[in-house]
Design a protein around this motif. Sequence first.
Motif, PDB file in Angstrom:
ATOM      1  N   ILE A 119     143.001 109.417 134.287  1.00 53.25           N
ATOM      2  CA  ILE A 119     144.032 108.396 134.504  1.00 53.25           C
ATOM      3  C   ILE A 119     143.541 106.986 134.159  1.00 53.25           C
ATOM      4  O   ILE A 119     144.350 106.066 134.118  1.00 53.25           O
ATOM      5  N   CYS A 120     142.228 106.799 133.920  1.00 50.66           N
ATOM      6  CA  CYS A 120     141.742 105.452 133.578  1.00 50.66           C
ATOM      7  C   CYS A 120     141.056 105.424 132.208  1.00 50.66           C
ATOM      8  O   CYS A 120     141.620 104.939 131.232  1.00 50.66           O
ATOM      9  N   ARG A 121     139.830 105.947 132.146  1.00 52.94           N
ATOM     10  CA  ARG A 121     139.032 105.756 130.932  1.00 52.94           C
ATOM     11  C   ARG A 121     139.483 106.620 129.763  1.00 52.94           C
ATOM     12  O   ARG A 121     139.672 106.123 128.653  1.00 52.94           O
TER      13      ARG A 121
ATOM     14  N   HIS B 267     144.537 114.554 139.511  1.00 54.41           N
ATOM     15  CA  HIS B 267     145.654 113.686 139.122  1.00 54.41           C
ATOM     16  C   HIS B 267     146.558 114.337 138.070  1.00 54.41           C
ATOM     17  O   HIS B 267     147.354 113.649 137.434  1.00 54.41           O
TER      18      HIS B 267
ATOM     19  N   ASP C 140     133.237 103.890 135.738  1.00 51.05           N
ATOM     20  CA  ASP C 140     134.529 104.193 136.355  1.00 51.05           C
ATOM     21  C   ASP C 140     135.105 102.902 136.945  1.00 51.05           C
ATOM     22  O   ASP C 140     134.498 102.325 137.852  1.00 51.05           O
TER      23      ASP C 140
ATOM     24  N   LEU D 264     136.770 111.642 134.542  1.00 53.25           N
ATOM     25  CA  LEU D 264     136.920 112.422 135.775  1.00 53.25           C
ATOM     26  C   LEU D 264     138.397 112.711 136.084  1.00 53.25           C
ATOM     27  O   LEU D 264     138.798 113.861 136.228  1.00 53.25           O
ATOM     28  N   GLY D 265     139.195 111.653 136.190  1.00 54.95           N
ATOM     29  CA  GLY D 265     140.578 111.824 136.638  1.00 54.95           C
ATOM     30  C   GLY D 265     141.600 111.929 135.526  1.00 54.95           C
ATOM     31  O   GLY D 265     142.735 112.332 135.751  1.00 54.95           O
TER      32      GLY D 265
HETATM   33  P1  4NP Z   1     138.909 108.034 135.475  1.00 55.34           P
HETATM   34  O1  4NP Z   1     138.910 107.205 136.845  1.00 55.34           O
HETATM   35  O2  4NP Z   1     137.904 109.146 135.642  1.00 55.34           O
HETATM   36  O3  4NP Z   1     138.472 107.013 134.471  1.00 55.34           O
HETATM   37  O4  4NP Z   1     140.320 108.541 135.265  1.00 55.34           O
HETATM   38  C1  4NP Z   1     139.093 107.789 138.102  1.00 55.34           C
HETATM   39  C2  4NP Z   1     140.357 108.092 138.528  1.00 55.34           C
HETATM   40  C3  4NP Z   1     140.547 108.626 139.788  1.00 55.34           C
HETATM   41  C4  4NP Z   1     139.454 108.860 140.608  1.00 55.34           C
HETATM   42  C5  4NP Z   1     138.195 108.567 140.164  1.00 55.34           C
HETATM   43  C6  4NP Z   1     138.009 108.041 138.893  1.00 55.34           C
HETATM   44  N1  4NP Z   1     139.662 109.404 141.916  1.00 55.34           N
HETATM   45  O5  4NP Z   1     138.672 109.498 142.647  1.00 55.34           O
HETATM   46  O6  4NP Z   1     140.780 109.731 142.271  1.00 55.34           O
END
Ligand code: 4NP
Length: 151
Positions: free
Chosen positions: A7-9, A39, A119, A4-5
């Motif tokens: 920045i993590c997975r 992000h 997440d 999604l972002g």
């Molecule tokens: P990602 O995690 O999808 O693994 O990068 C998230 C990062 C940010 C958000 C949600 C999930 N957010 O809501 O900002």
Amino acid sequence: MVCLGNICRSPLADGLLKAKIEARQLTDSVDSAGTSSFHAGEKPDARMIATANSYGVSLSHLRARGFEAKDFDLFDRIFVMDKSNLQNVLKLARTEADRKKVDLLLNLSHPGENLEVPDPYYGGDEGFHAVYKMVDEATDVLIKQLEKNDG
Ligand code: 4NP
């Protein structure tokens, strides 16, 4: 690698797969993106950077970006972390060939089970380590496929 972002997975999947590719001197290119551009331009989440560091994988050079339809032209395979990412990526698919490139990452390690990489954003450190284990297993399967293709 798409979440999604971004920045993590997906940065973890990106950095970890790149490290495995480099260790084997393969030539495949890897990138990651988010289905949201919220992000965009940011480094991975500090907790994901720290988790990856604890396993010897550096992510701090990565910067988030949004997934775009042109990614279907640039990449042979597109792995998404969860079913919401899957829906969002498939919405941008233009052809059946585009759609066929996309799969859930964990279908590599758990074929046909349609499992999700959860997440970890709103949880504790254990969530980040759990994500690492899942992504490590899945990318181990992928790297074996890439080794066969290169060999
Ligand atoms: P990602 O995690 O999808 O693994 O990068 C998230 C990062 C940010 C958000 C949600 C999930 N957010 O809501 O900002």
